[in-house]
Design an enzyme around this catalytic site. Structure first.
Site, short mmCIF file in Angstrom:
data_model
loop_
_atom_site.label_atom_id
_atom_site.label_comp_id
_atom_site.label_asym_id
_atom_site.label_seq_id
_atom_site.Cartn_x
_atom_site.Cartn_y
_atom_site.Cartn_z
N ASP A 130 1.79 1.60 12.59
CA ASP A 130 1.25 1.60 10.87
C ASP A 130 1.89 0.34 10.37
O ASP A 130 2.22 0.00 8.92
CB ASP A 130 2.10 2.85 11.05
CG ASP A 130 2.20 2.72 9.02
OD1 ASP A 130 0.55 2.82 8.33
OD2 ASP A 130 2.67 3.09 8.13
N TYR A 131 1.30 -0.31 11.29
CA TYR A 131 1.66 -1.87 10.10
C TYR A 131 0.54 -2.07 9.23
O TYR A 131 -0.54 -2.09 9.58
CB TYR A 131 0.99 -3.49 11.02
CG TYR A 131 2.13 -3.56 11.70
CD1 TYR A 131 3.48 -4.54 11.31
CD2 TYR A 131 2.81 -2.93 13.01
CE1 TYR A 131 4.30 -5.04 11.98
CE2 TYR A 131 3.84 -3.92 14.00
CZ TYR A 131 4.99 -4.25 13.80
OH TYR A 131 5.65 -5.24 14.03
N GLU A 132 -0.01 -2.93 7.65
CA GLU A 132 -0.11 -2.39 6.51
C GLU A 132 -0.65 -4.03 6.57
O GLU A 132 -1.28 -4.29 5.74
CB GLU A 132 0.65 -1.45 5.85
CG GLU A 132 -0.08 -0.22 6.40
CD GLU A 132 1.14 1.06 5.41
OE1 GLU A 132 1.06 0.53 3.98
OE2 GLU A 132 0.80 1.96 5.42
N HIS A 133 0.35 -4.88 6.96
CA HIS A 133 0.08 -6.65 6.10
C HIS A 133 0.10 -7.60 7.63
O HIS A 133 0.89 -7.01 7.97
CB HIS A 133 1.17 -6.78 5.71
CG HIS A 133 1.60 -5.82 4.45
ND1 HIS A 133 0.63 -5.67 3.39
CD2 HIS A 133 2.63 -4.98 3.95
CE1 HIS A 133 0.75 -4.81 2.39
NE2 HIS A 133 2.19 -3.51 2.78
#
Length: 555
Positions: A154-157
């Site tokens: 769930d990496y978002e950056h």
């Protein structure tokens, strides 16, 4: 997660789901329910959440992040630390909820939106090699300490290119799977028309075959209508082609489609179209060892982009003497064991990270071509003996799953259901196996026994290896019609298409249109995979059917 809330996110409502569906029901509506938990530190416990025993329930702990835990957290290049509420969701609580509910698994989400002080959590590797090495080491420790079953990405950056992200995450998942640290993996992208999608799509192109579920964050959209939600859902199924895309809501009501505005109406419509958690599967399965003393695992062509299962045939609860007789659950090897050895299995799994090995139980006959009957003396004694003997065998041969292929019975359907159901449940609960399948065919006695098992324990069955080759020869339309019939009979199950490579086999063979039928099923998103009986017979044709089947699955 993009929009945190009390329990963060709800993926597919439990009460909406049918009772008897497999966790990996790839070509049917899925009964998988997933819930993120732990990031808000508001004292929520596993036991606070209602758990329907007929769904496959995944808690997803949020989050483990490769940042240090100082007052000013900074990236650690793959050295993960715990950033979830360990006080209420620690190892003892994980063990307790899994003991109390056999249908519960617990996963760990990596990354998320921010670290504890609100600082964005960036994916920032120093190099692919060093990040993967650190991540494998730290996550193996965390997963084992906390008795976890899988991971969620769930990496978002990002402070890395899409290709580097793909390689880091892909190599991490491959290694954890190969080391049997995890049983499943998911990703949690959302539509930002930029960095997030570009990174996850790059990953999907190279390593999508390793991903079991796509937890798409539909709540990251602005508030939507039912019609818009369905449009977005189909769009993301196209973006993550072949993936098991889950519908989702956030309980903070901030975005997407809420229950009050029609989320479950949208789910019902998707369900009616068999799209809820559904996808064509890349699963290829091959029986081996029953009919040849010369066949080797290494001879069978393996496409690295499919999920490949060898199924060794057979282990039977009969004595291995010259005159085999029933042993009440004490299983022995009845396959060509001199050519399918523990060393052969270790070698093929070392060479191919996409290969798993199962053992099939029962079969048609013993070594003397006498019928192999399911003949328990009692449920309790059979289950006890079966668990003990199969656990020993599975560990000796480094096996991953079991397949149920009894075809003759000296017991009623309810006894069969209890024996097999308890066996599968116990082996899964102990971590001895990670999947189970059944191999019925269209016969009155056979179907009555397997349907009794399906009625009570279908939620524990991952794949249905329906023996379509047990029918008489048929046409493409007849095959598709019978496939749909059995998909309905085993409602919600992941049904695999099948053919036999025997010279005088029945059903639909490649020469008469088997792959045309599979393409039609795939076009309708109904193809749960393909299996072949058997490698022993296919050798004479240089495994042409195996090559074409795997090519079709990944096309």
């Amino acid at each position: 997660m993009k929009h945190p809330s009390l329990l963060v996110v709800l993926f597919i409502f439990q009460a909406l789901l049918p009772n008897h569906i497999s966790i990996q029901a790839a070509a049917a509506n899925s009964n998988l329910f997933r819930e993120y938990i732990g990031s808000e530190f508001n004292h929520v416990k596993f036991t606070d959440v209602p758990i329907n025993p007929n769904v496959n329930f995944h808690f997803i702990l949020s989050f483990a992040i490769d940042y240090d835990t100082s007052s000013s957290p900074s990236p650690t290049n793959g050295k993960f630390n715990v950033f979830w509420d360990l006080d209420n969701l620690g190892p003892s609580q994980v063990s307790s909820i899994k003991r109390s509910h056999s249908n519960v698994k617990v996963a760990l989400s990596l990354g998320g939106d921010s670290v504890q002080d609100g600082t964005k959590a960036y994916f920032k590797p120093s190099s692919v090699k060093s990040w993967v090495s650190n991540a494998v080491s730290s996550l193996t420790r965390i997963i084992k300490q906390n008795h976890l079953d899988g991971i969620d990405i769930d990496y978002e950056h990002f402070h890395a290119t899409p290709d580097i992200f793909a390689e880091c995450i892909g190599q991490l998942i491959s290694t954890l799977r190969k080391n049997k640290v995890i049983k499943f993996a998911s990703i949690a992208p959302f539509e930002d028309r930029g960095q997030v999608q570009s990174h996850y799509k790059a990953f999907w192109r190279s390593y999508g075959h390793l991903i079991d579920y796509v937890n798409f964050q539909f709540y990251a959209y602005e508030k939507t209508t039912v019609t818009q939600f369905i449009k977005y859902f189909k769009q993301q199924k196209s973006n993550y082609n072949g993936g098991k895309v889950l519908a989702s809501i956030t309980t903070d009501g901030s975005g997407g489609l809420s229950p009050a505005n029609g989320f479950f109406t949208a789910c019902r419509k998707l369900k009616s179209q068999q799209l809820l958690g559904a996808a064509n599967s890349k699963l290829f399965r091959e029986y081996i060892g029953a009919e040849s003393d010369s066949i080797n695992l290494s001879e069978v062509p393996i496409n690295p982009d499919v999920e490949f299962h060898f199924i060794i045939a057979f282990a039977i609860d009969y004595s291995s003497s010259k005159n085999p007789s029933p042993t009440n659950g004490k299983f022995n090897a009845f396959w060509a064991s001199s050519h399918v050895t523990p060393e052969d299995i270790s070698s093929i799994k070392d060479k191919y990270s996409n290969v798993k090995i199962a053992i099939s139980l029962g079969g048609d006959t013993t070594a003397r071509n006498e019928k192999a009957f399911f003949a328990p003396k009692s449920i309790d004694s059979w289950v006890q003996n079966a668990i003990s003997s199969l656990t020993t065998m599975i560990k000796q041969y480094s096996l991953d799953g079991i397949d149920i292929d009894y075809e003759h019975f000296k017991s009623d359907p309810d006894t069969f259901a209890e024996c097999i159901g308890r066996l599968i449940t116990s082996l899964k609960k102990s971590g001895t196996i990670s999947f189970a399948s059944i191999a019925p065919y269209d016969d009155g006695e056979v179907q009555s026994h397997y349907l009794a098992l399906w009625e009570k324990y279908g939620h524990a069955i991952d794949f249905v290896n329906f023996q379509f080759y047990a029918y008489d020869k048929m046409s493409v339309p007849e095959f598709v019609k019978l496939f749909d019939k059995q998909a309905s009979t085993y409602g919600g199950g992941q049904i695999l298409a099948s053919f036999t490579s025997e010279v005088r086999g029945g059903g639909l063979v490649p020469e008469d249109g088997f792959f045309e039928a599979c393409k039609e099923l795939k076009g309708k998103e109904k193809l749960g995979g393909i299996f072949i009986w058997s490698a022993d017979d296919s050798k004479r044709n240089e495994f042409k059917g195996e090559i074409e089947a795997q090519k079709l699955l990944v096309a």
